[in-house]
Write an enzyme that holds these catalytic residues in place. Structure first.
Site, PDB file in Angstrom:
ATOM      1  N   CYS A 128       0.821  -1.218   0.000  1.00  0.00           N
ATOM      2  CA  CYS A 128       0.000   0.000   0.000  1.00  0.00           C
ATOM      3  C   CYS A 128       0.851   1.263   0.000  1.00  0.00           C
ATOM      4  CB  CYS A 128      -0.922  -0.003   1.211  1.00  0.00           C
ATOM      5  SG  CYS A 128      -1.905  -1.493   1.309  1.00  0.00           S
ATOM      6  N   HIS A 276      -3.025   6.794   2.986  1.00  0.00           N
ATOM      7  CA  HIS A 276      -3.557   5.554   2.424  1.00  0.00           C
ATOM      8  C   HIS A 276      -4.872   5.247   3.135  1.00  0.00           C
ATOM      9  CE1 HIS A 276      -4.260   1.523   1.335  1.00  0.00           C
ATOM     10  NE2 HIS A 276      -3.819   1.003   2.456  1.00  0.00           N
ATOM     11  N   ASN A 306     -10.358  -0.253   0.770  1.00  0.00           N
ATOM     12  CA  ASN A 306      -8.897  -0.169   0.680  1.00  0.00           C
ATOM     13  C   ASN A 306      -8.466  -0.604  -0.721  1.00  0.00           C
ATOM     14  OD1 ASN A 306      -6.146  -0.670   0.811  1.00  0.00           O
ATOM     15  ND2 ASN A 306      -6.217  -1.662   2.815  1.00  0.00           N
TER      16      ASN A 306
HETATM   17  O1  UT7 Z   1      -3.776  -1.649   3.612  1.00  0.00           O
HETATM   18  C1  UT7 Z   1      -3.024  -2.484   4.404  1.00  0.00           C
HETATM   19  C2  UT7 Z   1      -3.127  -2.074   5.778  1.00  0.00           C
HETATM   20  N1  UT7 Z   1      -4.244  -2.731   6.442  1.00  0.00           N
HETATM   21  C3  UT7 Z   1      -4.726  -2.186   7.530  1.00  0.00           C
HETATM   22  O2  UT7 Z   1      -4.298  -1.130   7.913  1.00  0.00           O
HETATM   23  C4  UT7 Z   1      -5.787  -2.928   8.310  1.00  0.00           C
HETATM   24  C5  UT7 Z   1      -5.476  -2.836   9.773  1.00  0.00           C
HETATM   25  N2  UT7 Z   1      -6.447  -3.532  10.656  1.00  0.00           N
HETATM   26  C6  UT7 Z   1      -7.715  -3.141  10.771  1.00  0.00           C
HETATM   27  O3  UT7 Z   1      -8.141  -2.197  10.134  1.00  0.00           O
HETATM   28  C7  UT7 Z   1      -8.590  -3.855  11.790  1.00  0.00           C
HETATM   29  O4  UT7 Z   1      -7.774  -4.655  12.601  1.00  0.00           O
HETATM   30  C8  UT7 Z   1      -9.702  -4.714  11.154  1.00  0.00           C
HETATM   31  C9  UT7 Z   1     -10.733  -3.799  10.511  1.00  0.00           C
HETATM   32  C10 UT7 Z   1      -9.114  -5.636  10.126  1.00  0.00           C
HETATM   33  C11 UT7 Z   1     -10.408  -5.524  12.231  1.00  0.00           C
HETATM   34  O5  UT7 Z   1     -10.988  -4.674  13.214  1.00  0.00           O
HETATM   35  P1  UT7 Z   1     -10.921  -5.043  14.755  1.00  0.00           P
HETATM   36  O6  UT7 Z   1     -11.688  -4.026  15.482  1.00  0.00           O
HETATM   37  O7  UT7 Z   1      -9.460  -5.228  15.087  1.00  0.00           O
HETATM   38  O8  UT7 Z   1     -11.731  -6.408  14.820  1.00  0.00           O
HETATM   39  P2  UT7 Z   1     -11.231  -7.825  15.339  1.00  0.00           P
HETATM   40  O9  UT7 Z   1     -10.422  -8.501  14.284  1.00  0.00           O
HETATM   41  O10 UT7 Z   1     -10.617  -7.667  16.697  1.00  0.00           O
HETATM   42  O11 UT7 Z   1     -12.593  -8.580  15.501  1.00  0.00           O
HETATM   43  C12 UT7 Z   1     -13.560  -8.188  16.487  1.00  0.00           C
HETATM   44  C13 UT7 Z   1     -14.779  -9.027  16.334  1.00  0.00           C
HETATM   45  C14 UT7 Z   1     -14.508 -10.513  16.265  1.00  0.00           C
HETATM   46  O12 UT7 Z   1     -15.576 -11.184  16.914  1.00  0.00           O
HETATM   47  P3  UT7 Z   1     -15.393 -11.752  18.389  1.00  0.00           P
HETATM   48  O13 UT7 Z   1     -14.247 -12.724  18.329  1.00  0.00           O
HETATM   49  O14 UT7 Z   1     -15.087 -10.556  19.251  1.00  0.00           O
HETATM   50  O15 UT7 Z   1     -16.703 -12.380  18.675  1.00  0.00           O
HETATM   51  C15 UT7 Z   1     -14.579 -10.832  14.793  1.00  0.00           C
HETATM   52  O16 UT7 Z   1     -14.958 -12.152  14.533  1.00  0.00           O
HETATM   53  O17 UT7 Z   1     -15.433  -8.680  15.116  1.00  0.00           O
HETATM   54  C16 UT7 Z   1     -15.647  -9.882  14.350  1.00  0.00           C
HETATM   55  N3  UT7 Z   1     -15.548  -9.542  12.960  1.00  0.00           N
HETATM   56  C17 UT7 Z   1     -16.610  -9.206  12.204  1.00  0.00           C
HETATM   57  N4  UT7 Z   1     -17.922  -9.124  12.496  1.00  0.00           N
HETATM   58  C18 UT7 Z   1     -18.754  -8.748  11.495  1.00  0.00           C
HETATM   59  C19 UT7 Z   1     -14.437  -9.463  12.185  1.00  0.00           C
HETATM   60  N5  UT7 Z   1     -14.752  -9.105  10.938  1.00  0.00           N
HETATM   61  C20 UT7 Z   1     -16.108  -8.931  10.928  1.00  0.00           C
HETATM   62  C21 UT7 Z   1     -17.011  -8.552   9.929  1.00  0.00           C
HETATM   63  N6  UT7 Z   1     -18.320  -8.469  10.271  1.00  0.00           N
HETATM   64  N7  UT7 Z   1     -16.638  -8.259   8.679  1.00  0.00           N
END
Ligand code: UT7
Length: 349
Positions: A128, A276, A306
């Protein structure tokens, strides 16, 4: 001598996939996606469209801006754009999703599509951060003594929706397709002192120890597909979201003040920061830590998700065509992502 962006363009596939539509096939919902990422929709390239197609369309739009024609106005405009393509000395495509594995480069395919026969052509693989690396590379190629180059076409182009695991809701909701292009030219404007213009400085960095956090494992040299192998999934991006999130907030918070200080510029004097577009929450967290007003950062992730190396040139083109950039504006671009890589450009528009 200054290194200036003289024109911009973008190509966005017409197919819009909203969060609600995505939620019909994936276990997710609009509320989760918006509240965790700021994304409302993404564009998806048609199956016959690859990165070089989007790149060439963005490039044609930038060339049309450069010569002051409407890219879609017919044969005369097509001929003028083809003529303008012959003025290009270099084509650089920053992409993580090239048309082909190994060879040829996507830039060579773009050269052919444009008929830019005088231009050398190469890709940059910096995730990115590809556009940030590409702008500094363009500036270097234009500055080198004896290089005899005046004009570089720099494109960020991606078809990321083709490289996601649609059964993994934590990644598939994040990515979109698109391309952005800029034409970078060596001009007579001053690069120093009062009235200085163009690219003043870049920071380019990498942290290869973090390469495991954002990776597409299958299909290439480390893990090729084998004859007879039954492949359950096409190659897809795996991400340790939390690790990348923490990395992103840290490097944005450190790099933006650093590049401004190196140039002796206060962040108050920066008209816009163009980050980005990975996650609106990342930008909000960085804004808070840097104690900057929220509107200092440009955000359009709600419309595109993204788009990796394409996100910054798409944003630049939106701002430019929307009349939101004035000559003399100080801009900082900030990239971060796979590699891990990060970096920033500081430029006077
Ligand atoms: O361009 C390259 C650079 N990339 C980035 O900068 C991305 C960086 N990371 C992020 O933006 C975030 O970490 C994410 C958006 C990918 C994830 O957000 P988060 O707040 O860290 O969520 P998480 O992975 O900690 O998940 C929290 C909860 C989980 O459920 P439980 O285990 O708490 O019950 C996931 O299963 O949210 C759940 N979850 C979803 N629920 C509904 C994860 N994805 C989804 C989804 N819809 N799409």
């Amino acid at each position: 001598m200054a290194i200036e962006v003289i024109a911009t363009g973008r190509a966005i596939p017409p197919r819009l996939l909203t969060n609600d539509e995505l939620a019909k096939d994936v276990d997710t919902n609009d509320e989760w996606i918006r509240s965790h990422t700021g994304i409302g929709a993404r564009h998806v390239a048609a199956s016959e469209v690859a990165a070089s197609d989007l790149a060439a369309e963005a490039a044609r739009n930038a060339l049309a801006m450069m010569i002051g024609v409407d890219a879609d106005s017919g044969a005369a405009a097509d001929a003028a754009i083809a003529e303008a393509a012959l003025s290009l000395d270099v084509i650089i495509v920053a992409t993580a999703t090239p048309d082909h594995l190994v060879i040829p480069s996507t830039a060579c395919l773009v050269q052919n599509k444009l008929g830019a026969w005088r231009a050398s052509a190469m890709d940059i693989s910096a995730g990115c951060t590809g556009f940030i690396y590409g702008l500094e590379t363009a500036a270097g190629l234009l500055s080198v003594r004896g290089g005899n180059r005046r004009r570089v076409l720099l494109i960020g182009a991606e078809t990321l929706t083709r490289f996601v695991d649609w059964s993994d809701r934590s990644t598939c909701v994040l990515f979109g397709d698109g391309a952005g292009a800029v034409i970078v030219e060596k001009t007579d404007a001053p690069q120093e002192g009062a009235g200085k213009r163009g690219l003043l400085r870049s920071i380019l960095r990498a942290d290869g120890a973090g390469s495991v956090h954002l990776v597409c494992r299958r299909g290439a040299g480390r893990s090729p597909f084998m004859p007879g192998e039954v492949v359950e999934k096409s190659p897809y991006i795996e991400m340790n979201g939390q690790a990348v999130y923490n990395f992103a907030v840290k490097v944005i918070t450190e790099t933006i003040p650093e590049i401004a200080a190196m140039e002796g510029i206060s962040l108050d004097d920066v008209a816009r920061i163009i980050p980005h577009q990975a996650n609106a929450r990342i930008i909000q967290a960085a804004t808070k830590r840097l104690k900057l007003p929220e509107d200092k950062f440009f955000l359009n992730i709600q419309n595109y998700a993204n788009t990796s190396a394409a996100s910054i040139p798409i944003a630049l083109d939106e701002l430019n065509r929307g009349g939101k950039l004035s000559k003399g504006d100080i801009l900082i671009t900030m990239g971060f992502g796979g590699g891990l890589t990060y970096g920033a450009n500081l430029l006077v528009w």
